[in-house]
Design an enzyme around this catalytic site. Sequence first.
Site, PDB file in Angstrom:
ATOM      1  CG  ASP A 188      -2.215   0.782   0.956  1.00  0.00           C
ATOM      2  OD1 ASP A 188      -3.289   0.154   0.980  1.00  0.00           O
ATOM      3  OD2 ASP A 188      -2.156   2.013   0.704  1.00  0.00           O
ATOM      4  CE1 TYR A 201     -13.146   2.786  -9.240  1.00  0.00           C
ATOM      5  CE2 TYR A 201     -15.409   2.472  -9.981  1.00  0.00           C
ATOM      6  CZ  TYR A 201     -14.334   2.082  -9.187  1.00  0.00           C
ATOM      7  OH  TYR A 201     -14.454   0.999  -8.363  1.00  0.00           O
TER       8      TYR A 201
END
Length: 658
Positions: free
Chosen positions: A442, A555
């Site tokens: 991450d 997106y």
Amino acid sequence: MQSLWNERDAAELAGDELALRVYSSRLLGQEPRLVLHGGGNTSVKLSEPDLFGEQRELLYVKGSGWDLATIEKGGFAPVELRYLQRLATLPSLSDPDMVNELVSHTVRASAPTPSVEAILHAILPWRYVDHTHADAIVTLTNSPEGEARIRQIYGTKVVVIPYVMPGFDLARLCAERYQAQASEETIGMVLMNHGLFSFGHTAKESYERMIGLVTLAEAYLQQQGAWQLASSSEGVVPTAALAQNQAQLRAEISAAAGRALLLVGYHDPHSAAFARHERVESIANRGPATPDHVIRTKRLPLIGRDLESYVGAYQAYFDRYEPEAQERKQRLDPAPRVVLDRELGLCTVGKSGREARIVADIYQQTIDIILRAEMLGGYQALPAGDIFKVEYWDLEQAKLRKGGAAPLFAGEVALVTGAASGIGRAVVKSLLQRGAAVVGVDIDPTIGELNGDNALGLCGDITDESALSDLIYQAVRRFGGLDMVVANAGLFSAGCRIESLSGEVWRRTMAVNLDANLTLLRLCYPFLKLALNGGRVVVIGSKNVPAPGPGAAAYSASKAALNQLMRVAALEWGGENIRLNTLHPNGVFDTALWSEAVLQARAEHYGLTVEQYKSNNLLKTEVTSRDVAELAAEMCGPLFAKTTAAQVPVDGGNERVV
Ligand code: ZN
């Protein structure tokens, strides 16, 4: 070696002999130079009334499965002392029969199985008995003139027992030798190639005698110039070539074992230097420091990467010694548990990170024992036949036959992107629960909190190709390869119509949701194709792929392109047994994206309450991160073994998708 005995702590336990037994056992357990991972055992002899008020003599002895460092009162099994002492007078007793007698003469139903060294503790006429596998003793007894050195160091302080395998025969021999040789000065017993016993009238006396005896051995090693180890600074640095070689070796080891196994790599310079030692082929090929290590480490490490020869030699060892056993033995898998390689350094093998770490802890200590014994004139180990007897001990074989089912993903490695929160974090949990070793990646530094024997959190930007490749090599160095990838990291931007969508937002969304996943797949491919059970990729897509919404062009387009990438990869890589599938979640609100305020606003926009909004789907159910994660984990398992390129919605049913 320092005594850790603290008068103030001990004073609080005064009068409670079992509590003091627990206390000093834990002191022993804290010192890795004395005991490691369940090694060693202790006891105290107490007299207690039974229900009829009659006093009975009991031996409270460490139960198997307990570790001295963390033992509690419940970890000691109370066994009838007189009966144990009587057992020691039998001419012979098989180990399974002995265990039966130990268990059936334990007076507390919930007690653990008493240590196999219980009879040995019973025959020693001392209230407290402490037993360790102290490194210094093992070093001395594995070197030339070992017994003479022990006698020189200790004189009449100890009774010396030649090597005999733990169990009934050892207890009997100790009883005989102790009776014949113990004197006023005797405070301990050295078991050649095994360890040390100390005894005392009090917990403190027995404990401090142990520390004192070991200190004498360590001082002797210092005097002989056999203590100080050379320091080294060159560790092992993960690179592309190293990762590839380690993963290749892991694949071969897993295939030899017939099951997926981790191959955990270590960076420390000391182990690396040993792996590169000019005489490693000789000094590391003599056998374990003490026979019970064989259960964890096997008799010999793999030196270099010629696995075929190793497996052949293991088979030959089995064929050589198995016929000498009284009953037929089931051969264990022939894969090594320790690898010493010039390039890879020290690596250890296990079904889990914990198992591999235990092997490493034992072997790192073995390295020091070997190096010190070399300085004393040459490391020696027991003959292979003695090691075989412990490796194929009927008690160990029985455990093997019982051995519960391993978790679904035991020995397998998964990599999850976007793992610090939301769906990614839930996926990490679901995979860990199924026994996988998991690497979470991450950009959020809190991913560093993901840390443990089976988990590794790595912080980095997946859109930076060199950073991503670095993370992957670190992951492979740590666990040996990659079997599963969950491509979850993604960027969501909405509320912006095309006419005002900036190129900046578009490119950033594409970079994270699409381009980074292409790089991820490309970099993971060489590892995925080595996976024993086939490589598996789960792509976290979106409902927006089949049913886009206005205002989320970047997106929706990025996720649709990612989905198409998954389908092409399924076509290209199917022949290499890599399967890829996509999950299309929708309305997962327990993620960082959805604050209470955003939820409130969206619900109001549709004229719904938050509750209605959350379950606004055909099944009227709320979809959580955990629901998505559990399905992602199952998609990597046998239920989906014959499915690739599938797209599965996890959205409670959406009429636009139906
Ligand atoms: Zn022992």
